[in-house]
Write a protein that holds these residues in place. Sequence first.
Motif, PDB file in Angstrom:
ATOM      1  N   GLY A  69     -52.340 -16.887  12.013  1.00  0.00           N
ATOM      2  CA  GLY A  69     -53.946 -16.804  11.282  1.00  0.00           C
ATOM      3  C   GLY A  69     -53.924 -15.220  11.229  1.00  0.00           C
ATOM      4  O   GLY A  69     -53.503 -14.579  11.494  1.00  0.00           O
ATOM      5  N   ASN A  70     -55.423 -15.428  12.008  1.00  0.00           N
ATOM      6  CA  ASN A  70     -56.216 -14.350  12.083  1.00  0.00           C
ATOM      7  C   ASN A  70     -56.119 -13.991  13.860  1.00  0.00           C
ATOM      8  O   ASN A  70     -57.073 -13.700  14.124  1.00  0.00           O
ATOM      9  CB  ASN A  70     -57.544 -14.398  11.694  1.00  0.00           C
ATOM     10  CG  ASN A  70     -58.498 -15.627  12.335  1.00  0.00           C
ATOM     11  OD1 ASN A  70     -57.639 -16.083  12.750  1.00  0.00           O
ATOM     12  ND2 ASN A  70     -59.567 -15.933  11.987  1.00  0.00           N
ATOM     13  N   ARG A  71     -55.379 -14.855  14.210  1.00  0.00           N
ATOM     14  CA  ARG A  71     -54.841 -14.627  16.268  1.00  0.00           C
ATOM     15  C   ARG A  71     -53.192 -14.481  16.302  1.00  0.00           C
ATOM     16  O   ARG A  71     -52.367 -13.806  16.010  1.00  0.00           O
ATOM     17  CB  ARG A  71     -55.075 -16.173  16.816  1.00  0.00           C
ATOM     18  CG  ARG A  71     -56.598 -16.715  16.701  1.00  0.00           C
ATOM     19  CD  ARG A  71     -56.626 -17.697  17.298  1.00  0.00           C
ATOM     20  NE  ARG A  71     -57.895 -18.546  16.937  1.00  0.00           N
ATOM     21  CZ  ARG A  71     -58.891 -18.994  18.073  1.00  0.00           C
ATOM     22  NH1 ARG A  71     -58.531 -17.829  19.195  1.00  0.00           N
ATOM     23  NH2 ARG A  71     -60.575 -18.620  17.919  1.00  0.00           N
ATOM     24  N   PHE A  72     -53.544 -13.551  18.191  1.00  0.00           N
ATOM     25  CA  PHE A  72     -52.774 -13.136  18.082  1.00  0.00           C
ATOM     26  C   PHE A  72     -51.819 -13.806  19.058  1.00  0.00           C
ATOM     27  O   PHE A  72     -52.555 -15.281  19.416  1.00  0.00           O
ATOM     28  CB  PHE A  72     -52.589 -12.324  19.276  1.00  0.00           C
ATOM     29  CG  PHE A  72     -52.953 -10.483  18.686  1.00  0.00           C
ATOM     30  CD1 PHE A  72     -51.432 -10.116  17.437  1.00  0.00           C
ATOM     31  CD2 PHE A  72     -54.348  -9.943  18.754  1.00  0.00           C
ATOM     32  CE1 PHE A  72     -52.092  -8.707  17.147  1.00  0.00           C
ATOM     33  CE2 PHE A  72     -54.336  -8.645  18.693  1.00  0.00           C
ATOM     34  CZ  PHE A  72     -53.432  -8.482  17.375  1.00  0.00           C
ATOM     35  N   ALA A  73     -50.344 -14.361  19.233  1.00  0.00           N
ATOM     36  CA  ALA A  73     -49.576 -15.235  19.793  1.00  0.00           C
ATOM     37  C   ALA A  73     -48.692 -14.738  21.035  1.00  0.00           C
ATOM     38  O   ALA A  73     -48.447 -13.490  20.118  1.00  0.00           O
ATOM     39  CB  ALA A  73     -49.610 -16.674  19.402  1.00  0.00           C
ATOM     40  N   ILE A  74     -47.882 -15.264  20.886  1.00  0.00           N
ATOM     41  CA  ILE A  74     -46.892 -15.038  22.104  1.00  0.00           C
ATOM     42  C   ILE A  74     -45.458 -15.998  21.944  1.00  0.00           C
ATOM     43  O   ILE A  74     -45.503 -17.301  22.115  1.00  0.00           O
ATOM     44  CB  ILE A  74     -47.236 -14.892  23.541  1.00  0.00           C
ATOM     45  CG1 ILE A  74     -47.902 -13.808  23.695  1.00  0.00           C
ATOM     46  CG2 ILE A  74     -45.620 -14.483  24.595  1.00  0.00           C
ATOM     47  CD1 ILE A  74     -47.753 -12.282  23.493  1.00  0.00           C
ATOM     48  N   ARG A  75     -44.559 -15.462  21.115  1.00  0.00           N
ATOM     49  CA  ARG A  75     -43.190 -16.169  21.207  1.00  0.00           C
ATOM     50  C   ARG A  75     -42.726 -16.198  22.147  1.00  0.00           C
ATOM     51  O   ARG A  75     -42.002 -15.148  22.545  1.00  0.00           O
ATOM     52  CB  ARG A  75     -42.061 -15.858  19.913  1.00  0.00           C
ATOM     53  CG  ARG A  75     -41.750 -16.653  19.891  1.00  0.00           C
ATOM     54  CD  ARG A  75     -40.380 -16.071  17.875  1.00  0.00           C
ATOM     55  NE  ARG A  75     -41.265 -16.041  17.446  1.00  0.00           N
ATOM     56  CZ  ARG A  75     -41.348 -15.454  16.448  1.00  0.00           C
ATOM     57  NH1 ARG A  75     -40.818 -13.448  16.614  1.00  0.00           N
ATOM     58  NH2 ARG A  75     -42.052 -15.872  15.354  1.00  0.00           N
ATOM     59  N   ILE A  76     -41.813 -17.055  23.008  1.00  0.00           N
ATOM     60  CA  ILE A  76     -41.388 -16.986  24.067  1.00  0.00           C
ATOM     61  C   ILE A  76     -40.207 -16.463  23.769  1.00  0.00           C
ATOM     62  O   ILE A  76     -39.332 -17.351  22.423  1.00  0.00           O
ATOM     63  CB  ILE A  76     -41.167 -18.260  25.072  1.00  0.00           C
ATOM     64  CG1 ILE A  76     -42.894 -19.193  24.923  1.00  0.00           C
ATOM     65  CG2 ILE A  76     -40.615 -18.722  25.921  1.00  0.00           C
ATOM     66  CD1 ILE A  76     -43.341 -18.348  26.107  1.00  0.00           C
ATOM     67  N   LEU A  77     -39.136 -15.386  24.433  1.00  0.00           N
ATOM     68  CA  LEU A  77     -38.244 -14.764  24.666  1.00  0.00           C
ATOM     69  C   LEU A  77     -36.673 -15.717  25.362  1.00  0.00           C
ATOM     70  O   LEU A  77     -35.734 -15.735  24.153  1.00  0.00           O
ATOM     71  CB  LEU A  77     -38.453 -13.932  24.379  1.00  0.00           C
ATOM     72  CG  LEU A  77     -38.929 -12.986  22.716  1.00  0.00           C
ATOM     73  CD1 LEU A  77     -39.136 -11.490  22.939  1.00  0.00           C
ATOM     74  CD2 LEU A  77     -38.212 -13.144  21.404  1.00  0.00           C
ATOM     75  N   GLU A  78     -37.400 -15.295  26.590  1.00  0.00           N
ATOM     76  CA  GLU A  78     -36.909 -16.074  27.486  1.00  0.00           C
ATOM     77  C   GLU A  78     -37.592 -16.852  28.991  1.00  0.00           C
ATOM     78  O   GLU A  78     -38.794 -15.869  28.880  1.00  0.00           O
ATOM     79  CB  GLU A  78     -35.341 -15.067  28.441  1.00  0.00           C
ATOM     80  CG  GLU A  78     -36.509 -13.798  28.478  1.00  0.00           C
ATOM     81  CD  GLU A  78     -35.714 -12.437  29.369  1.00  0.00           C
ATOM     82  OE1 GLU A  78     -34.502 -12.831  29.509  1.00  0.00           O
ATOM     83  OE2 GLU A  78     -36.313 -11.486  29.603  1.00  0.00           O
ATOM     84  N   LEU A  79     -36.858 -17.073  29.267  1.00  0.00           N
ATOM     85  CA  LEU A  79     -37.542 -18.309  30.411  1.00  0.00           C
ATOM     86  C   LEU A  79     -36.949 -17.702  31.448  1.00  0.00           C
ATOM     87  O   LEU A  79     -35.995 -17.456  31.829  1.00  0.00           O
ATOM     88  CB  LEU A  79     -37.112 -19.624  30.631  1.00  0.00           C
ATOM     89  CG  LEU A  79     -38.351 -20.554  29.091  1.00  0.00           C
ATOM     90  CD1 LEU A  79     -38.174 -22.157  29.700  1.00  0.00           C
ATOM     91  CD2 LEU A  79     -39.999 -20.075  29.412  1.00  0.00           C
ATOM     92  N   ILE A  80     -37.392 -17.781  32.836  1.00  0.00           N
ATOM     93  CA  ILE A  80     -37.412 -16.745  34.322  1.00  0.00           C
ATOM     94  C   ILE A  80     -36.856 -17.910  35.511  1.00  0.00           C
ATOM     95  O   ILE A  80     -38.394 -18.532  35.569  1.00  0.00           O
ATOM     96  CB  ILE A  80     -38.562 -16.035  34.478  1.00  0.00           C
ATOM     97  CG1 ILE A  80     -38.419 -14.517  33.497  1.00  0.00           C
ATOM     98  CG2 ILE A  80     -37.962 -14.840  36.153  1.00  0.00           C
ATOM     99  CD1 ILE A  80     -36.964 -13.824  33.205  1.00  0.00           C
ATOM    100  N   GLY A  81     -36.276 -18.011  35.434  1.00  0.00           N
ATOM    101  CA  GLY A  81     -35.446 -18.831  37.002  1.00  0.00           C
ATOM    102  C   GLY A  81     -36.829 -18.415  38.279  1.00  0.00           C
ATOM    103  O   GLY A  81     -37.175 -17.640  38.205  1.00  0.00           O
ATOM    104  N   PRO A  82     -36.596 -19.526  39.086  1.00  0.00           N
ATOM    105  CA  PRO A  82     -37.229 -19.162  40.531  1.00  0.00           C
ATOM    106  C   PRO A  82     -36.835 -17.860  41.159  1.00  0.00           C
ATOM    107  O   PRO A  82     -37.830 -17.537  41.794  1.00  0.00           O
ATOM    108  CB  PRO A  82     -37.009 -20.418  40.688  1.00  0.00           C
ATOM    109  CG  PRO A  82     -35.793 -21.199  40.387  1.00  0.00           C
ATOM    110  CD  PRO A  82     -36.282 -20.937  39.371  1.00  0.00           C
ATOM    111  N   SER A  83     -35.638 -17.432  41.075  1.00  0.00           N
ATOM    112  CA  SER A  83     -35.200 -16.712  41.695  1.00  0.00           C
ATOM    113  C   SER A  83     -35.875 -15.378  40.945  1.00  0.00           C
ATOM    114  O   SER A  83     -35.399 -13.962  41.305  1.00  0.00           O
ATOM    115  CB  SER A  83     -33.778 -16.182  42.311  1.00  0.00           C
ATOM    116  OG  SER A  83     -33.117 -16.478  40.702  1.00  0.00           O
ATOM    117  N   GLY A  84     -36.410 -15.125  39.306  1.00  0.00           N
ATOM    118  CA  GLY A  84     -36.824 -14.001  39.117  1.00  0.00           C
ATOM    119  C   GLY A  84     -35.907 -13.876  38.561  1.00  0.00           C
ATOM    120  O   GLY A  84     -35.819 -12.497  37.923  1.00  0.00           O
TER     121      GLY A  84
END
Length: 115
Positions: A69-84
Amino acid sequence: MTMPFDGYGLIQEIDVRLTVELGRKNLPLREILSLGENSVVELDRLTDEPLDIMVNGRLIARGEVVAQGNRFAIRILELIGPSGTAGAGPQAAPQGGAEAPIEDRRAPPPTVEQI
């Protein structure tokens, strides 16, 4: 009296700070003081690189900016595990028939509609 563990029900309402980092730049104070309207600060990230998504200062994912719409949002491309490392998120399968590690049992990231 002990209550049975019901997943993350008790902590799901705790507020955390979600931040999206576009880039960084270290500047001496004299350069900061010389900034004004229309100043441009070049960041350390290329325009086609994913943005860092952090919860309480800890990197959890990378994503890209989208318009909703008229706002910015973020599309998740990759999740980062606990070890980075990338790709160690919920899609990782448990090994040897054992119970999935905690990072594999967390809820999926919110959709744009939930933001």
